[in-house]
Design a protein around this motif. Sequence first.
Motif, short mmCIF file in Angstrom:
data_model
loop_
_atom_site.label_atom_id
_atom_site.label_comp_id
_atom_site.label_asym_id
_atom_site.label_seq_id
_atom_site.Cartn_x
_atom_site.Cartn_y
_atom_site.Cartn_z
N SER A 5 0.73 -1.18 0.17
CA SER A 5 0.16 -0.24 -0.06
C SER A 5 0.83 1.22 -0.02
O SER A 5 0.45 2.55 -0.62
CB SER A 5 -0.94 0.20 1.30
N ARG A 6 1.90 1.10 0.78
CA ARG A 6 2.90 2.43 0.78
C ARG A 6 3.90 2.68 -0.29
O ARG A 6 3.97 3.59 -0.94
CB ARG A 6 3.67 2.47 1.98
N PHE A 7 4.39 1.68 -1.09
CA PHE A 7 5.40 1.75 -1.83
C PHE A 7 4.88 0.90 -3.06
O PHE A 7 5.49 1.03 -4.39
CB PHE A 7 6.56 1.03 -1.60
N GLY A 8 3.67 0.39 -3.29
CA GLY A 8 3.35 -0.37 -4.50
C GLY A 8 4.13 -1.66 -4.82
O GLY A 8 4.20 -1.90 -6.07
N LEU A 9 4.57 -2.20 -3.95
CA LEU A 9 5.46 -3.42 -3.89
C LEU A 9 4.81 -4.45 -3.56
O LEU A 9 4.48 -4.84 -2.21
CB LEU A 9 6.77 -2.98 -3.00
N LEU A 10 5.02 -5.67 -4.38
CA LEU A 10 4.29 -6.99 -4.07
C LEU A 10 5.45 -7.45 -3.47
O LEU A 10 6.64 -7.52 -4.01
CB LEU A 10 3.89 -7.55 -5.21
N GLN A 11 5.31 -8.28 -2.52
CA GLN A 11 6.47 -9.29 -1.74
C GLN A 11 6.96 -10.30 -2.76
O GLN A 11 8.23 -10.70 -2.63
CB GLN A 11 5.99 -9.88 -0.47
N VAL A 23 15.56 1.57 0.46
CA VAL A 23 14.48 2.12 1.33
C VAL A 23 15.10 2.27 2.91
O VAL A 23 15.20 3.23 3.42
CB VAL A 23 13.18 1.54 1.49
N LYS A 24 15.96 1.09 3.15
CA LYS A 24 16.32 1.20 4.43
C LYS A 24 17.61 1.64 4.60
O LYS A 24 17.88 2.65 5.42
CB LYS A 24 16.65 -0.57 4.63
N LEU A 25 18.63 1.66 3.32
CA LEU A 25 19.65 2.17 3.45
C LEU A 25 19.42 3.84 3.31
O LEU A 25 20.34 4.75 4.09
CB LEU A 25 20.54 1.79 2.27
N SER A 26 18.53 4.37 2.72
CA SER A 26 18.13 5.74 2.62
C SER A 26 17.79 6.31 4.05
O SER A 26 17.97 7.35 4.23
CB SER A 26 16.97 6.09 1.35
N PHE A 27 16.84 5.40 4.78
CA PHE A 27 16.32 5.74 5.94
C PHE A 27 17.57 5.88 6.87
O PHE A 27 17.56 7.15 7.66
CB PHE A 27 15.46 4.84 6.54
N LEU A 28 18.57 5.02 6.87
CA LEU A 28 19.74 5.27 7.59
C LEU A 28 20.67 6.32 7.56
O LEU A 28 20.80 7.00 8.20
CB LEU A 28 20.65 3.82 7.50
N PHE A 53 7.58 7.26 2.72
CA PHE A 53 7.22 6.47 4.03
C PHE A 53 8.47 6.13 4.49
O PHE A 53 9.28 5.55 3.72
CB PHE A 53 6.29 5.68 3.71
N ALA A 54 8.62 5.84 5.81
CA ALA A 54 9.68 5.23 6.02
C ALA A 54 9.59 3.48 6.32
O ALA A 54 8.51 3.04 6.44
CB ALA A 54 10.25 5.50 7.75
N PRO A 55 10.68 2.89 6.23
CA PRO A 55 10.39 1.49 6.66
C PRO A 55 10.08 0.93 8.06
O PRO A 55 10.23 1.85 8.82
CB PRO A 55 11.69 0.75 6.41
N ARG A 56 9.19 -0.03 8.20
CA ARG A 56 8.86 -0.48 9.65
C ARG A 56 10.06 -0.70 10.29
O ARG A 56 11.11 -1.25 9.83
CB ARG A 56 7.93 -1.76 9.43
N ALA A 62 16.55 -6.23 10.14
CA ALA A 62 17.06 -7.16 9.09
C ALA A 62 18.01 -6.70 8.02
O ALA A 62 18.23 -7.29 7.23
CB ALA A 62 15.78 -8.03 8.66
N LEU A 63 18.35 -5.43 8.30
CA LEU A 63 19.12 -4.88 7.57
C LEU A 63 20.61 -5.56 7.35
O LEU A 63 21.35 -5.94 8.11
CB LEU A 63 19.73 -3.27 7.67
#
Length: 64
Positions: A5-11, A23-28, A53-56, A62-63
Amino acid sequence: VFYESRFGLLQSSEDAPELMHRVKLSFLEGLHWCLLTAAGACPSWTWQYPFHFAPRTQDMTALK
């Protein structure tokens, strides 16, 4: 559901692992930028977080 819903990303998508890593590296990087700026040494006036949006938090552990 959150990332869909936030990133339009299917797992199940091929791009999911790479996008989540970005997303995780950009947030860090954003946290690092905030800490440096608060300490009085702004590393860049033009940097911005590239996502809405930020990652959960649980996913940040798990980075790799």
